[in-house]
Design a protein around this motif. Structure first.
Motif, PDB file in Angstrom:
ATOM      1  N   LEU A   1      -7.379  -5.824  -6.309  1.00 33.08           N
ATOM      2  CA  LEU A   1      -6.555  -5.054  -6.995  1.00 33.08           C
ATOM      3  C   LEU A   1      -5.846  -5.559  -8.249  1.00 33.08           C
ATOM      4  CD1 LEU A   1      -5.297  -2.105  -6.795  1.00 33.08           C
ATOM      5  CD2 LEU A   1      -3.449  -2.782  -5.532  1.00 33.08           C
TER       6      LEU A   1
ATOM      7  N   SER B   1      -6.816   3.373  -4.455  1.00 32.50           N
ATOM      8  CA  SER B   1      -6.353   2.132  -3.628  1.00 32.50           C
ATOM      9  C   SER B   1      -4.855   2.199  -3.450  1.00 32.50           C
ATOM     10  CB  SER B   1      -6.866   0.776  -3.930  1.00 32.50           C
ATOM     11  OG  SER B   1      -8.172   1.004  -4.198  1.00 32.50           O
ATOM     12  N   THR B   2      -4.135   2.673  -4.329  1.00 29.06           N
ATOM     13  CA  THR B   2      -2.599   2.491  -4.136  1.00 29.06           C
ATOM     14  C   THR B   2      -2.005   3.779  -3.885  1.00 29.06           C
ATOM     15  OG1 THR B   2      -2.501   3.004  -6.692  1.00 29.06           O
ATOM     16  CG2 THR B   2      -2.621   0.603  -5.910  1.00 29.06           C
TER      17      THR B   2
ATOM     18  N   SER C   1       0.664   3.974  -1.116  1.00 28.90           N
ATOM     19  CA  SER C   1       2.052   3.292  -1.409  1.00 28.90           C
ATOM     20  C   SER C   1       2.778   3.495  -2.655  1.00 28.90           C
ATOM     21  CB  SER C   1       1.527   1.761  -1.379  1.00 28.90           C
ATOM     22  OG  SER C   1       0.749   1.411  -2.502  1.00 28.90           O
TER      23      SER C   1
ATOM     24  N   GLY D   1       4.176  -2.091  -8.578  1.00 27.29           N
ATOM     25  CA  GLY D   1       3.040  -1.520  -7.723  1.00 27.29           C
ATOM     26  C   GLY D   1       3.036   0.039  -7.713  1.00 27.29           C
ATOM     27  N   SER D   2       3.449   0.507  -8.906  1.00 27.26           N
ATOM     28  CA  SER D   2       3.276   2.028  -9.181  1.00 27.26           C
ATOM     29  C   SER D   2       3.253   2.018 -10.813  1.00 27.26           C
ATOM     30  CB  SER D   2       4.415   2.694  -8.788  1.00 27.26           C
ATOM     31  OG  SER D   2       5.585   2.228  -9.343  1.00 27.26           O
TER      32      SER D   2
END
Length: 214
Positions: free
Chosen positions: A76, A164-165, A168, A212-213
């Protein structure tokens, strides 16, 4: 276009959309029979769609079917690094084209609209809508760069990252910072400042990895 090709393209597009939307989770195994029944199509176009999506990096071969791919932490990060380089390139090219007067005012206005919609949705806490407008904003910059190779590569990377994210995903911890970076990037492109556009785009993507976003 032959009818077989049309059916394959349709199967590929529909299956891709389902995977990116989260209908099929990372790690989930898909069979030709299952997907063909779900899409109400024959197995042949589904088989060809599987092959195409393997090339796109969204699924991997798994016995008599495929498995939805999930990038691990290292992969990632690699994907984000490549995305950062490509978005820096497309932002730079878009700014150069703007400086040369090669971007239509309507296209630039549409980019402004995408940024405003993304910011509005983020501030309203409508995260799913914000994610969609955010991707549209970045996609439009790639389109304004007029480099189809970079645009296609970015589209594949976005799909892989989203898949993949997705589990989350959460609202950005610093929404004001994200929105400010969008405005900074937009200003650099509008004013034809190619180096600034590239630097801002690269920093924005790597900040996104840290968040992370987005």
């Amino acid at each position: 276009m032959r009818q077989t090709d049309s059916h394959t393209d349709s199967a590929r597009a529909r299956l891709r959309n389902l995977i990116v939307a989260g209908a099929y989770a990372p790690g989930q195994r898909l069979t030709e029979t299952e997907v063909a029944e779900s899409l109400e199509m024959s197995r042949t176009p589904v088989r060809e769609a599987f092959r195409a999506l393997v090339s796109d990096g969204l699924v991997r071969s798994a016995g008599r079917g495929v498995q939805v791919v999930a990038l691990d932490a290292a992969a990632l990060r690699d994907a984000y690094q490549v995305r950062a380089a490509l978005e820096a390139l497309t932002a730079e090219l878009a700014a150069v084209r703007q400086a040369q007067g090669r971007i239509a005012p309507a296209d630039l206005a549409a980019l402004v609209g995408d940024a405003e919609e993304a910011e509005s949705a983020t501030l309203a806490g409508e995260f799913e809508r914000a994610v969609g407008h955010n991707r549209r904003f970045h996609t439009r910059i790639a389109e304004l760069a007029a480099n189809p190779v970079a645009s296609a590569a970015l589209d594949r990377l976005w799909d892989q990252i989203v898949v993949s994210t997705r589990a989350s995903l959460e609202p950005p911890h610093r929404p004001a910072h994200v929105n400010a970076q969008h405005r900074e990037l937009l200003a650099a492109i509008r004013e034809g400042r190619a180096a600034d556009a590239a630097a801002t785009a690269r920093a924005h993507v790597m900040d996104t990895l840290g968040e992370g976003s987005d």
